[in-house]
Design an enzyme around this catalytic site. Structure first.
Site, mmCIF file in Angstrom:
data_model
loop_
_atom_site.group_PDB
_atom_site.id
_atom_site.type_symbol
_atom_site.label_atom_id
_atom_site.label_comp_id
_atom_site.label_asym_id
_atom_site.label_seq_id
_atom_site.Cartn_x
_atom_site.Cartn_y
_atom_site.Cartn_z
ATOM 1 N N ASP A 1 -17.805 -89.899 10.976
ATOM 2 C CA ASP A 1 -18.425 -88.687 10.031
ATOM 3 C C ASP A 1 -17.042 -87.927 9.620
ATOM 4 O O ASP A 1 -15.855 -88.362 9.979
ATOM 5 C CB ASP A 1 -19.150 -87.709 11.179
ATOM 6 C CG ASP A 1 -19.733 -86.546 10.145
ATOM 7 O OD1 ASP A 1 -19.833 -86.724 8.798
ATOM 8 O OD2 ASP A 1 -20.220 -85.657 10.627
ATOM 9 N N GLU B 1 -13.933 -88.079 4.675
ATOM 10 C CA GLU B 1 -13.534 -88.122 3.226
ATOM 11 C C GLU B 1 -12.103 -88.055 2.888
ATOM 12 O O GLU B 1 -11.811 -88.472 1.967
ATOM 13 C CB GLU B 1 -14.455 -86.968 2.643
ATOM 14 C CG GLU B 1 -15.870 -87.345 2.442
ATOM 15 C CD GLU B 1 -16.726 -87.277 3.857
ATOM 16 O OE1 GLU B 1 -16.099 -86.622 4.611
ATOM 17 O OE2 GLU B 1 -17.473 -87.969 4.114
ATOM 18 N N ASP C 1 -25.086 -85.766 3.898
ATOM 19 C CA ASP C 1 -26.277 -84.654 4.191
ATOM 20 C C ASP C 1 -27.252 -84.352 2.862
ATOM 21 O O ASP C 1 -27.025 -83.476 2.108
ATOM 22 C CB ASP C 1 -25.441 -83.308 4.315
ATOM 23 C CG ASP C 1 -24.734 -83.438 5.541
ATOM 24 O OD1 ASP C 1 -24.823 -84.454 6.598
ATOM 25 O OD2 ASP C 1 -23.532 -82.833 5.824
HETATM 26 O O1 MIG Z 1 -20.227 -80.494 9.182
HETATM 27 O O2 MIG Z 1 -21.631 -83.688 12.993
HETATM 28 O O3 MIG Z 1 -23.028 -85.601 7.716
HETATM 29 O O4 MIG Z 1 -24.605 -86.293 9.689
HETATM 30 O O5 MIG Z 1 -24.852 -84.504 12.062
HETATM 31 C C1 MIG Z 1 -21.240 -81.141 9.698
HETATM 32 C C2 MIG Z 1 -22.604 -82.967 12.551
HETATM 33 C C3 MIG Z 1 -20.780 -82.495 10.371
HETATM 34 C C4 MIG Z 1 -21.978 -83.856 9.146
HETATM 35 C C5 MIG Z 1 -22.729 -85.293 8.979
HETATM 36 C C6 MIG Z 1 -23.874 -84.987 9.658
HETATM 37 C C7 MIG Z 1 -23.910 -84.443 11.395
HETATM 38 C C8 MIG Z 1 -22.844 -83.398 11.046
HETATM 39 N N1 MIG Z 1 -21.539 -83.598 10.326
#
Ligand code: MIG
Length: 801
Positions: A407, A410, A485
């Site tokens: 995650d 980016e 998200d």
């Molecule tokens: O700032 O890890 O897209 O799937 O549950 C949020 C927590 C960070 C973003 C991800 C989401 C995940 C969440 N993450």
């Protein structure tokens, strides 16, 4: 040369006339008077690369996007010149380069028709601020031309009339017109006059695409640095364009383990252990099939990657084992930010070994994410990737985690206006040092790549499973992906449908949305409709932010629970069909989902359709995207299709109203198809079965279907231990013949097929298997439409009256 004074005034520069050219094997160089060089390389007969230099010298030819495994080679290449042009001919394409302006045009080598031509073509602006050029390309857009692709853009499938940016961005609760979002996939397919071609602009800087938005008759793309460097891929079938692109940027290195195609449940976050167990137990109690449970960031100790919060997870190895015994694979999240903490071994080691990204003047790139202030590994350095892969040893080999979820790659940074690293951060870029402007868009892909190699190594001999949020072209080689998200609204259900189709036509089929929506709370009806769509995406996972209550299938009451069960069971029954589609994708780049335009581009009624899609080769899906629906109008593509629920046969090429109450959705099966089904299982491998079902949909005429199978995990399939069965159905008025061919050495456990015949226009009176007459009562005929036979046969012949 079309001299554009307006563009000139804006500081644009243009190539002047060609004064020289040179040819070496598959590559031509054209030199202009003002120092521009155009390099044209024939990659394949239908794929030509164009690369421009404004300095006379090209950059080191390095790409993260193009794989070394891409097919190369052509059967014919000829170069001639006339008074005005150089003319390059392959067996598929004719490419003309204009002597005066360096403008390029491309024609079909068979019918000589124009496919695509430069408008102004290549031009550029010098970048005072960063050095180098802002490189630009403009092409003529035909009147009825349509555009598709670009990865995860949330808008409807056809991109015409719109402009986009490619810059990977953390986009919490993005909307339909939010651009850019998480991914940067600078590839599109265009169709005009029934000819499809693709353009892959392999440039990792921030890039833009304008599909006849600014000017009705112009399509253009440009990037903030690097080279104008694009691949032109010719179809003329859109599916072949997508296959060419997928070949160039890479197919998945391995098939996923079959469990990864099961249903997955996720939430931010399930903890402590008792909560995880409660969820998995409820799946089993309620008999809703499920193969994977996810642990989000809270399983870690203070969000430190590769650690466990021992208060909530005192014995992860035991827990993972117990989950596994109950048929659940554990997937854990791993983010790129490493907490600044000298007591934390991962941080300490990376610091000592100099693995973290640095700013231009030397300080570390410091940014706030979940653990607080963090440094970030430079995944664009091979040594760092290797170190990162090694970090998975304990998680995978010892604890038994089966998949990893990347995650925030980016990369995302909190509390800063641009949500990411500043431009001046330095990266190795595999030995081509550069700033973040160039490395930003591939950062996430390189993280997922390093993660993939870790899993591959430590899960061996099992197959790895990785899921990533950010991606550049080529990420599909290593990982699956989700769309980030999204929100629990009806509009987002449509967005998920658009995105999954778009990802598939962008070479990335292993994709799915957060079912039910990440932000916000879905009503039961929305959740049910989303499940119905989600079970037909290659990656099928419920996920939610958890700040609004729960989102497990049972929290919406019994009616929704039953609907979810019904559709998840259908997904599990269709696993051999999905696995076969996945094999095609891995084998030859065929997208698993096909937007109707990709399915039948000749039918222009499909060019602006986004709702319906073909799942695999022979199943047509149309999600219900509105509340309170009892059905909907939809377009059925040409050919004849059976309503999956009623067996009614419809003639396509037009719109129909199709009934679909809340417990149903429009699903159609192509006439003549043979659809394989497993029995319902609560998880992949739960049951041993001696028989699979083949649903045979009668057709007067011929239709072929295939069924791929192997051990569902491991690598033996790469050594020939797979089976590929081809079924050829030939239907006549009072006969049906099914011919079967098998290739490969794998022999599945089951020995029999239960064949269910749909819409046979006759009653079976006699059966021959491989020319031997069989007594009907030996085949366990139930009704006259079902038989059970040994799976190894070459020809099954039904006779009837
Ligand atoms: O700032 O890890 O897209 O799937 O549950 C949020 C927590 C960070 C973003 C991800 C989401 C995940 C969440 N993450």
């Amino acid at each position: 040369m079309i001299v554009s004074t307006e563009l000139e005034q804006k500081g644009n520069l243009f190539p002047s006339e060609i004064i020289n050219y040179k040819k070496e094997v598959d590559t031509l160089h054209f030199f202009t008077k003002n120092g521009v060089v155009l390099q044209v390389t024939v990659v394949r007969d239908s794929v030509i690369r164009f690369r421009y230099s404004t300095t006379g010298k090209f950059e080191n030819d390095f790409s993260y996007g193009v794989t070394i495994h891409a097919s190369r080679g052509y059967s014919f290449l000829d170069v001639t010149e006339n008074a005005t042009h150089y003319i390059l001919t392959t067996s598929k394409l004719i490419c003309k380069v204009e002597k005066l302006s360096l403008q390029v045009s491309l024609f079909d080598a068979l019918d000589l028709k124009l496919i695509n031509e430069d408008e102004i073509g290549f031009h550029w602006e010098e970048s005072y601020e960063f050095g180098g050029d802002i490189v630009k390309m403009s092409k003529a857009c035909q009147k009825a031309e349509s555009f598709y692709g670009l990865g995860d853009k949330p808008v409807e499938v056809n991109l015409k009339g719109k402009r986009f940016e490619n810059w990977a961005t953390d986009s919490y609760a993005f909307g339909k017109d939010t651009d850019p979002i998480y991914k940067a996939i600078p590839f599109y397919t265009a169709i005009q006059e029934n000819k499809a071609y693709g353009i892959f602009f392999d440039n990792t800087f921030k890039s833009h695409f304008d599909f006849a938005q600014e000017r009705r008759n112009v399509t253009s793309f440009w990037a903030q640095g690097g080279e104008m460097n694009y691949y032109f891929m010719y179809g003329p079938a859109m599916e072949d364009v997508v296959k060419n692109y997928t070949d160039l940027t890479g197919k998945p290195h391995t098939l996923p383990p079959l469990w990864a195609l099961g249903f997955h449940q996720c939430k931010w976050s399930y903890y402590p252990e008792s909560n995880v167990k409660e969820v998995t137990k409820t799946f089993r109690d309620l008999k809703i099939p499920c193969d994977a449970i996810y642990l989000d960031i809270d399983y870690m100790e203070g969000f430190r990657c590769f650690t466990w919060d021992k208060k909530h997870f005192p014995d992860p190895k035991r827990m993972v084992k117990e989950l596994e015994d109950d048929g659940f694979k554990t997937v854990v999240i791993i983010d790129p930010g490493i907490k600044i903490d000298l007591e934390y071994d991962v941080f300490k080691e990376a610091l000592d070994k100099d693995y973290f990204c640095k700013r231009a003047d030397g300080p570390y790139m410091k940014g706030k994410v979940w653990p607080g202030e963090c440094y970030f590994p430079d995944y664009t350095k091979p040594e760092v990737r290797e170190w990162w892969s090694g970090l998975f040893k304990e998680l995978i080999e010892d604890i038994g985690v089966k998949g990893v979820w990347n995650d925030m790659n980016e990369p995302a940074v909190m509390d800063v206006p641009n949500k990411s690293f500043p431009d001046d951060v330095r990266h190795d870029y595999d030995g081509n040092p550069c700033s973040h402007r160039k490395a930003h868009n591939i950062y996430g892909t390189q993280m997922a790549r390093a993660t993939y190699h870790g899993l591959k190594k430590y899960a061996y001999p099992k197959r790895p499973f990785v899921i990533t949020r950010s991606a550049y072209s080529g990420a599909q080689r290593y990982t699956s992906t989700w769309m980030g998200d999204n929100v629990a609204t009806w509009e987002h259900l449509a967005i998920a449908n658009n995105q999954a189709q778009r990802m598939a036509m962008s070479g990335f089929s292993f994709a799915g949305s957060d079912i039910g929506g990440f932000a916000g709370q879905p009503q039961g009806e929305l959740f049910a409709r989303w499940i119905q769509l989600g079970v037909f995406h290659a990656f099928c996972r419920v996920h939610s932010s958890g700040d609004h209550g729960n989102q497990e299938p049972w929290v919406f009451g019994d009616e929704v629970t039953d609907i979810v069960r019904k559709f998840v069971e259908l997904r599990y029954q269709l696993l051999p069909y999905l696995y076969t589609a996945f094999w095609r994708y891995v084998n030859d780049g065929t997208p698993i989902l096909k937007s109707l335009v990709l399915y039948d581009q000749e039918d222009t009624a499909t060019h602006y359709r986004s709702d319906e899609f073909v799942y695999g080769e022979q199943i047509l899906i149309c999600p219900i995207l509105e509340p309170n629906a009892k059905g909907r109008r939809m377009y059925i593509p040409r050919g004849k299709w059976y309503n999956f629920w009623t067996n009614e046969l419809l003639e396509g090429g037009k719109e129909y109203w199709v009934d679909a109450n809340i417990d149903s959705m429009p699903i159609f099966i192509k006439e003549g198809a043979i659809i394989p089904k497993y029995p319902v299982q609560q998880y992949v491998g739960e049951k041993k079965f001696d028989e699979i079902t083949l649903e045979v949909y009668y057709k007067e005429g011929k239709e072929a279907s295939i069924l791929y199978d192997d051990a569902h995990d491991g690598y033996d399939y790469k050594k020939g231990r797979f089976s590929l069965r081809t079924f050829q159905v030939t239907g006549k008025k009072e006969e049906l013949i099914i011919q079967q061919h098998k290739r490969g050495e794998f022999n599945a456990d089951y020995s029999k097929y239960k064949m269910v015949f749909h819409n046979l226009p006759f009653t079976i009176t006699a059966i021959q298997i491989d020319n031997v007459a069989i007594k009907l009562e030996d085949l366990n005929i139930s009704g006259s439409q079902t038989i059970s036979i040994k799976k190894e046969f070459s020809e099954l012949h039904l006779f009837g009256k």
